[in-house]
Enzyme design. Structure first.
Site, PDB file in Angstrom:
ATOM      1  N   ASP A   1      -7.404   1.752  11.534  1.00 41.15           N
ATOM      2  CA  ASP A   1      -6.644   2.374  11.751  1.00 41.15           C
ATOM      3  C   ASP A   1      -6.306   3.669  10.951  1.00 41.15           C
ATOM      4  O   ASP A   1      -6.027   5.096  11.489  1.00 41.15           O
ATOM      5  CB  ASP A   1      -5.156   1.450  10.975  1.00 41.15           C
ATOM      6  CG  ASP A   1      -4.546   0.670  11.650  1.00 41.15           C
ATOM      7  OD1 ASP A   1      -4.800   0.524  12.602  1.00 41.15           O
ATOM      8  OD2 ASP A   1      -4.333   0.043  11.218  1.00 41.15           O
TER       9      ASP A   1
ATOM     10  N   ASP B   1       0.982  -1.026   0.198  1.00 44.29           N
ATOM     11  CA  ASP B   1      -0.162   0.363  -0.144  1.00 44.29           C
ATOM     12  C   ASP B   1       0.701   1.237  -0.041  1.00 44.29           C
ATOM     13  O   ASP B   1       0.586   2.086  -0.837  1.00 44.29           O
ATOM     14  CB  ASP B   1      -0.998  -0.074   0.891  1.00 44.29           C
ATOM     15  CG  ASP B   1      -1.998  -1.081   0.750  1.00 44.29           C
ATOM     16  OD1 ASP B   1      -1.633  -2.196   0.565  1.00 44.29           O
ATOM     17  OD2 ASP B   1      -3.160  -1.510   1.403  1.00 44.29           O
TER      18      ASP B   1
ATOM     19  N   ARG C   1      -0.308   2.865  16.817  1.00 44.47           N
ATOM     20  CA  ARG C   1      -0.984   4.228  16.285  1.00 44.47           C
ATOM     21  C   ARG C   1      -0.232   5.542  16.755  1.00 44.47           C
ATOM     22  O   ARG C   1      -0.350   5.874  15.763  1.00 44.47           O
ATOM     23  CB  ARG C   1      -2.745   3.045  15.504  1.00 44.47           C
ATOM     24  CG  ARG C   1      -2.474   2.367  14.621  1.00 44.47           C
ATOM     25  CD  ARG C   1      -1.054   2.044  13.980  1.00 44.47           C
ATOM     26  NE  ARG C   1      -1.891   1.016  12.429  1.00 44.47           N
ATOM     27  CZ  ARG C   1      -1.023   0.358  12.379  1.00 44.47           C
ATOM     28  NH1 ARG C   1       0.168   0.842  11.924  1.00 44.47           N
ATOM     29  NH2 ARG C   1      -0.744  -1.091  11.512  1.00 44.47           N
TER      30      ARG C   1
ATOM     31  N   SER D   1      -2.211  -8.980   3.684  1.00 47.68           N
ATOM     32  CA  SER D   1      -2.274  -7.960   4.295  1.00 47.68           C
ATOM     33  C   SER D   1      -1.824  -8.080   6.373  1.00 47.68           C
ATOM     34  O   SER D   1      -2.211  -8.817   7.060  1.00 47.68           O
ATOM     35  CB  SER D   1      -3.307  -6.591   4.911  1.00 47.68           C
ATOM     36  OG  SER D   1      -3.073  -5.649   5.236  1.00 47.68           O
TER      37      SER D   1
END
Length: 404
Positions: free
Chosen positions: A125, A16, A96, A179
């Site tokens: 996210d 990505d 995060r 992923s």
């Protein structure tokens, strides 16, 4: 979004974000600064640097944040015994807020107009990154390509990568790769065969752990030492936070511990299926609850358990920098001043078994009171009669009313 001259991109070097880097350059005609956080993914770092350089990036930030990540984010999480929806140890969620903080700090340092991330418009996210960024820099601009472009599937992303000569590792024939997200606390897997909740995960997918069936036939004994709720030594050897987690990941994974296959409720409203490996975290949670069972007051322990689901939701949903999470953290941390001592564990074929707990200074367990033998007057058993009758009073009144 107009007037964007420089963007700081949260860059992993994966599918990505490699495509996003090129897309930002073409779509916004802007300079891109890449930021890669070393929070335990290890081998991904230098390929990320090489890819960024190949795409013309001049400012590349690759920072070792492992100690900060474990000491200031993971350890506070485990002081609260945090579990989301009864199973998930929040390995992705807890990384995060640290990444968001550094994105904002690098944007300030480089004079960037915006930050960008590779989170999809379907996931959690995007919320976590952006809530964190806005909490720390209210006027920051955020670019989320997944909410703008038309590359809406893994197949389209792979085609874009081939068109622009962007190398993608772990390509599996015509199939999309999983992923994945990795840090010192866990590695996660989504997509591909996992999109069918009935489909069993492929054994070859798992990276950090052996299956319980293939784990050693001999158990492993560990002794963990706690100080104010944090592990500070293993088997008598003092360790810093990152080393604690790295060591536990290694030995627990080798004993088949830490795998999870979960269908969870995302904050954006959908259910998703993911698989997680959290070997060290699984051991930490079991051990921390064991030392708390010895050192925490009953009502304090129960209050923590009542607050934990709320705390877990705040972390999962991206509210790490919120005033309510900080308030809860202060309460949780204050409860840990007496959580000192040792826990002995047995690791065996996917199981974490507590075999002992000890605190020289803070144990609330009194053998003279709890014993089934002669207690020499430490506890008057006759006192229990009045205790029971007083607690039964409302029940007796209600029963008498019903009988009339």
């Amino acid at each position: 979004m107009a007037n964007i001259n420089k963007v700081v991109l949260a860059y992993s070097g994966g599918l990505d974000t490699s495509i996003i880097l090129k897309w930002l350059q073409d779509q916004y005609q802007c300079e891109v600064v890449t930021f890669t956080a070393d929070i335990g993914q290890g081998e991904e770092l230098e390929p990320a640097r090489a890819k960024a350089q190949a795409l013309g990036v001049k400012e590349i930030y690759i920072e070792d944040l492992r100690e900060e990540f474990v000491g200031e984010y993971v350890f506070p999480l485990f002081r609260a015994n945090t579990v989301y929806e009864g199973e998930y140890l929040l390995g992705t969620s807890i990384a995060r807020p640290l990444i968001a903080k550094r994105l904002v700090e690098i944007a300030n340092r480089t004079g960037a107009d915006a930050i960008a991330h590779g989170a999809t418009g379907k996931g959690n996210d995007q919320v976590r990154f952006e809530l964190g960024a806005y909490a720390l820099k209210p006027d920051i601009k955020v670019i989320a390509p997944w909410r703008e472009w038309d590359l809406t599937s893994r197949e389209k992303l792979l085609a874009y990568a081939e068109q622009h000569n962007i190398p993608i590792e772990r390509k599996r024939g015509n199939q999309s790769p999983y992923s994945m997200d990795a840090n010192l606390l866990h590695i996660s897997y989504e997509g591909g065969p996992l999109e069918d909740p009935w489909q069993e995960p492929e054994e070859e997918m798992w990276r950090w752990s052996v299956s319980p069936e293939r784990a050693p036939d001999k158990h492993l004994i560990l002794e963990l030492e706690f100080a104010q709720g944090d592990i500070v030594a293993i088997d008598g050897t003092p360790m810093k936070p990152a080393r604690v987690l790295s060591y536990l990941n290694k030995v627990a994974g080798a004993n088949g511990i830490g795998r999870l296959d979960l269908v969870e409720n995302r904050y954006v409203g959908m259910k998703s299926r993911g698989c997680y490996e959290t070997p060290g975290g699984t051991v930490m949670l079991k051990a921390h609850r064991a030392i708390e069972s010895l050192t925490l007051d009953r009502e304090v322990a129960h209050l923590k358990d009542e607050l934990m689901p709320r705390y877990a939701s705040l972390v999962y949903n991206g509210y790490w920098w919120s005033p309510e999470r900080k308030l809860l953290q202060e309460l949780i941390d204050s409860s840990q001043s007496h959580v000192n001592g040792k826990v002995r564990l047995k690791l065996y074929k996917g199981n974490v078994i507590v075999t002992g707990r000890y605190s020289a200074t803070n144990s609330l367990f009194d053998a003279n009171i709890a014993t089934f033998e002669e207690d020499e007057g430490a506890y008057n058993q006759k006192d229990a009669e009045g205790f029971i009758k007083l607690n039964a009073l409302r029940l007796r009144i209600a029963a008498q009313l019903q009988s009339r």
